[in-house]
Design an enzyme around this catalytic site. Structure first.
Site, short mmCIF file in Angstrom:
data_model
loop_
_atom_site.label_atom_id
_atom_site.label_comp_id
_atom_site.label_asym_id
_atom_site.label_seq_id
_atom_site.Cartn_x
_atom_site.Cartn_y
_atom_site.Cartn_z
N ASP A 1 -44.98 10.12 1.10
CA ASP A 1 -43.55 10.32 1.32
C ASP A 1 -43.37 11.00 2.76
O ASP A 1 -44.01 12.08 2.83
CB ASP A 1 -42.77 11.10 0.31
CG ASP A 1 -41.31 11.53 0.47
OD1 ASP A 1 -40.93 11.30 1.77
OD2 ASP A 1 -40.76 12.11 -0.39
N VAL A 2 -43.13 10.25 3.73
CA VAL A 2 -42.99 10.89 5.18
C VAL A 2 -42.18 12.01 5.33
O VAL A 2 -41.83 12.74 6.31
CB VAL A 2 -42.52 9.80 6.08
CG1 VAL A 2 -43.49 8.89 6.32
CG2 VAL A 2 -41.12 9.33 6.11
N ASN B 1 -42.64 4.04 10.70
CA ASN B 1 -41.71 2.92 10.44
C ASN B 1 -40.86 3.31 9.31
O ASN B 1 -39.65 2.76 9.49
CB ASN B 1 -42.53 1.63 10.20
CG ASN B 1 -41.54 0.38 9.74
OD1 ASN B 1 -40.96 -0.29 10.15
ND2 ASN B 1 -41.61 0.41 8.34
N TYR C 1 -28.01 7.78 10.44
CA TYR C 1 -28.98 6.89 10.96
C TYR C 1 -28.97 6.58 12.20
O TYR C 1 -29.81 6.61 12.75
CB TYR C 1 -28.56 5.49 10.12
CG TYR C 1 -29.69 4.28 10.32
CD1 TYR C 1 -30.65 4.01 9.80
CD2 TYR C 1 -29.22 3.37 11.48
CE1 TYR C 1 -31.54 3.17 9.83
CE2 TYR C 1 -30.09 2.39 11.87
CZ TYR C 1 -31.30 2.05 10.93
OH TYR C 1 -32.16 1.08 11.21
#
Ligand SMILES: NC(=O)c1ccc[n+]([C@@H]2O[C@H](COP(=O)([O-])OP(=O)(O)OC[C@H]3O[C@@H](n4cnc5c(N)ncnc54)[C@H](O)[C@@H]3O)[C@@H](O)[C@H]2O)c1
Length: 258
Positions: free
Chosen positions: A62-63, A89, A154
Site C-alpha cells: 500500500d503506497v 503509478n 486528484y
C-alpha cells in the site's frame, strides 16, 4: 541495430500495477527487456499480472504506508540485487465538488495520489542511485495543467506530482537518477469507468454523454499501451538528456481552446 534501446539487465518496479496503466507499463518494460516487480495494494491482482509476464514477481504494498513502501524497495533490491527503474503509478480518484467534500475525503485521495508518489520516490531514488543510476517516471495527468471541476484532490495531487518530479529531478541529477513525468488525458480504465456515471450526473449529461464529451475533446480515449510507450521512452537511455520533463499525451485536449 535495435530500433529502441533495450532495458536488458534493468530491474523495474511499478506500483498500482495490478490493473490499468500500471499493468500495461509493467508489460511494456518487460517486453523492452527489464525484469519487473509488479506491486499493488491488491496482491491477487498483482499476482495475476505478474503471472502473465516472464520473470516478473508480485509484491503487495500500500503506497500510503511508509513501512510497506520501504520494504517494497528493500525486497526488490534483496531479490534482484538492484533497482534501476521506478514507476509510482498507483492512483485513485473520486468525483465530488469541494463544497460536499470532507477533510477525510480529501486526505483519502491525496494520501495515494501525492503522498504515495513521495514515498515511492523517497525510497526508490536512493536505491536507484546505489544501483549505479536509472530513472523514475511519475504518472501525473492533464488535470495538473488547469482547474478540474469535481476532482479537486486528484487534480491538486497531479499538479503537485508534476512539481515533485521537477524537484526530484534536480535533487537526484548528480546521483544519476533522471525523474520525468507523463501527463495522460483520459484512458478508459477502471478509474474512468467508475467516475463516468458520477461525472454524467454532476454535469447533467445523459448516459453516454461523458464519452461524447471525451471524444469531442480528445478524439477518443487513449490506451494504456500509449501511456506505457511514453513511460518506456523515459525509462530508456533514448531520453538520456531528459530530466524534470513532462510529456502530455491527450489527443490534443490541453492544446485546444476550441
Ligand atoms: N485512466 C486515466 O484516464 C488516467 C489519466 C491520467 C493519469 N492516470 C493515472 O494513472 C495511474 C493509474 O490509473 P489507472 O487508470 O490505471 O487506474 P486503475 O484504477 O485502473 O488502477 C489503479 C491500480 O492502483 C491500485 N491502488 C490503489 N490504491 C493503491 C494503494 N494505496 N497502493 C498501491 N496500489 C494501489 C489499484 O489496486 C489498481 O490496481 C493513476 O495514478 C492515475 O491517476 C490515469
Amino acid at each position: 541495430m535495435p530500433i529502441r534501446d533495450s532495458l536488458e539487465d534493468r530491474i523495474a518496479l511499478v506500483t498500482g500495477a495490478g490493473a490499468g496503466l500500471g499493468a500495461a507499463i509493467a508489460r511494456r518494460l518487460s517486453s523492452d527487456g527489464a525484469t519487473v516487480v509488479v506491486s499493488d495494494i491488491d496482491y491477487s491482482a498483482a499476482q495475476y499480472v505478474a503471472d502473465s509476464i516472464e520473470g516478473a514477481v508480485a509484491i503487495a504494498a500500500d503506497v500510503t504506508e511508509e513501512d510497506q513502501v520501504r520494504s517494497l524497495v528493500e525486497q526488490t533490491v534483496d531479490r534482484f540485487g538492484a533497482l534501476h527503474i521506478a514507476v509510482p503509478n498507483a492512483g485513485v480518484g473520486a468525483v465530488q465538488p469541494i463544497a460536499e467534500m470532507s477533510y477525510a475525503d480529501w486526505r483519502k485521495i491525496t494520501a495515494v495520489d501525492l503522498d504515495g508518489v513521495f514515498l515511492t520516490i523517497r525510497y526508490a531514488a536512493p536505491a536507484i542511485a546505489a544501483s549505479g543510476g536509472g530513472t523514475i517516471v511519475t504518472i501525473s495527468s492533464i488535470t495538473a495543467t488547469a482547474g478540474s471541476a469535481l476532482i479537486a484532490p486528484y487534480a491538486a495531487s497531479k499538479a503537485a506530482v508534476k512539481n515533485l518530479t521537477e524537484t526530484a529531478a534536480v535533487e537526484f541529477r548528480d546521483h544519476g537518477v533522471r525523474v520525468n513525468a507523463v501527463l495522460p488525458g483520459f484512458i478508459d480504465t477502471e478509474l474512468v469507468t467508475t467516475a463516468r456515471p458520477h461525472f454524467e450526473t454532476a454535469l447533467g449529461l445523459p448516459a453516454g454523454g461523458f464519452d461524447d464529451l471525451i471524444a469531442s475533446k480528445q478524439g477518443r480515449y487513449g490506451t494504456p499501451e500509449e501511456v506505457a510507450a511514453a513511460v518506456a521512452f523515459f525509462a530508456s537511455s533514448e531520453s538520456s538528456w531528459c530530466t524534470g520533463s513532462s510529456l502530455v499525451l491527450d489527443g490534443g485536449l490541453v492544446a485546444s481552446l476550441f
